[in-house]
Scaffold this active site. Structure first.
Site, PDB file in Angstrom:
ATOM      1  N   CYS A 219       0.824  -1.203   0.000  1.00  0.00           N
ATOM      2  CA  CYS A 219       0.000   0.000   0.000  1.00  0.00           C
ATOM      3  C   CYS A 219       0.870   1.269   0.000  1.00  0.00           C
ATOM      4  O   CYS A 219       1.480   1.557  -1.019  1.00  0.00           O
ATOM      5  CB  CYS A 219      -0.993  -0.062   1.159  1.00  0.00           C
TER       6      CYS A 219
ATOM      7  N   HIS B  26      -3.346  -5.117   1.623  1.00  0.00           N
ATOM      8  CA  HIS B  26      -2.692  -5.404   2.915  1.00  0.00           C
ATOM      9  C   HIS B  26      -2.702  -6.908   3.203  1.00  0.00           C
ATOM     10  O   HIS B  26      -3.573  -7.379   3.936  1.00  0.00           O
ATOM     11  CB  HIS B  26      -3.448  -4.678   4.034  1.00  0.00           C
TER      12      HIS B  26
ATOM     13  N   GLU C  85      -1.012  -8.564   5.195  1.00  0.00           N
ATOM     14  CA  GLU C  85      -0.817  -8.836   6.639  1.00  0.00           C
ATOM     15  C   GLU C  85      -2.142  -8.860   7.389  1.00  0.00           C
ATOM     16  O   GLU C  85      -2.213  -9.368   8.503  1.00  0.00           O
ATOM     17  CB  GLU C  85       0.146  -7.801   7.248  1.00  0.00           C
TER      18      GLU C  85
HETATM   19  N1  GLN Z   1      -3.650   6.408   1.149  1.00  0.00           N
HETATM   20  C1  GLN Z   1      -2.326   6.120   1.605  1.00  0.00           C
HETATM   21  C2  GLN Z   1      -1.293   6.930   0.813  1.00  0.00           C
HETATM   22  O1  GLN Z   1      -1.614   7.488  -0.175  1.00  0.00           O
HETATM   23  C3  GLN Z   1      -2.013   4.636   1.499  1.00  0.00           C
HETATM   24  C4  GLN Z   1      -3.005   3.870   2.330  1.00  0.00           C
HETATM   25  C5  GLN Z   1      -2.461   2.628   2.979  1.00  0.00           C
HETATM   26  O2  GLN Z   1      -1.264   2.393   3.041  1.00  0.00           O
HETATM   27  N2  GLN Z   1      -3.359   1.836   3.506  1.00  0.00           N
HETATM   28  O3  GLN Z   1      -0.172   7.015   1.202  1.00  0.00           O
END
Ligand code: GLN
Length: 198
Positions: A84, A175, A177
Site C-alpha cells: 500500500c 494489505h 498482513e
Molecule cells: N492512502 C495512503 C497513501 O496514499 C495509502 C493507504 C495505505 O497504506 N493503507 O499514502
C-alpha cells in the site's frame, strides 16, 4: 549453525502504520522480524518490508538523517516488499498528487484511486501464486496504472495490477498482513532466502 540463525532476518519499517501485523505475518512465514527505525539498522538485514500507512508521513520521516538515500541503496541490493503506502514509495512515478519516491520499481501509481465510497474493501481474485484465489484487503488504496516490461503481475483487481514483482522487489496495493492467508509473505520470504548465500 543453529536453526535460529538460519532463518532470514527481515526488517519492517516501523515509523508508522501497521508494522506489527507484518512482523507477526513474517514470523508465521518463517522469518525473524526486526523493527527498523534508524537507517543504520538496515545493515544487519536480509530483506525489508515497507508497510502501509500514509506515504507522505513516511516520506517526511525518511527525508531526515539520510534515511531516504540509505534505503534506496538497500533496495538496490536486497529484496524489498512494499504494501500500500510502501508500494507508493517504491514506484517510479507517483500521481494524485505527485510526490517523491524511491523509484526502484518500474510502476506508475495513483494514490487514493478508489474514491471515498469504497475506500476500504475486501475482494477475492485470481492470482498466479499457487493455491487458488487470493483475498485482498484494500484501505485507501493506490492503483498501479502502468508497469514496465520487467514487471510481473501476480494478481489484479478490475484489470489493474495489485501484486507485482520486479526482480528482488515485490509490491502489493492491498494489505496481505490483514488476511489469514500467508502466501504473499511466504513468497517474499522465499525471495529473501533465494538470495542468501550458503
Ligand atoms: N492512502 C495512503 C497513501 O496514499 C495509502 C493507504 C495505505 O497504506 N493503507 O499514502
Amino acid at each position: 549453525m543453529s536453526q535460529e540463525r538460519a532463518l532470514p532476518r527481515i526488517g519492517v519499517l516501523a515509523i508508522q502504520g501497521d508494522y506489527a501485523a507484518h512482523a507477526e505475518a513474517l514470523a508465521e512465514a518463517g522469518a525473524v522480524p526486526v523493527e527498523v527505525r534508524k537507517p543504520e539498522e538496515l545493515a544487519s538485514l536480509d530483506g525489508l518490508i515497507l508497510p502501509g500507512g500514509e506515504s507522505t508521513t513516511m516520506l517526511k520521516f525518511l527525508e531526515k538523517r539520510h534515511f531516504f538515500e540509505t534505503l534506496k541503496e538497500f533496495c538496490a541490493s536486497h529484496p524489498v516488499f512494499g504494501t500500500c503506502a510502501g508500494a507508493i514509495l517504491l514506484a517510479r512515478e507517483v500521481r494524485n498528487p505527485a510526490q517523491r519516491s524511491l523509484a526502484v520499481m518500474d510502476t506508475v501509481v495513483e494514490r487514493n484511486a478508489y474514491g471515498r465510497q469504497i475506500d476500504s474493501s475486501i475482494v477475492t481474485e485470481q492470482t498466479s501464486l499457487p493455491g487458488g484465489p487470493l483475498e485482498m484487503v484494500f484501505i485507501r488504496a493506490p492503483r498501479i496504472v502502468a508497469v514496465g516490461d520487467a514487471v510481473e503481475v501476480l494478481a489484479r483487481r478490475e484489470g489493474f495490477p495489485t501484486l507485482v514483482r520486479q526482480g528482488n522487489t515485490l509490491a502489493a496495493t492491498f494489505h496481505p498482513e490483514l488476511s489469514h492467508d500467508r502466501r504473499v509473505h511466504r513468497a517474499f520470504v522465499e525471495m529473501v532466502t533465494g538470495v542468501i548465500k550458503g
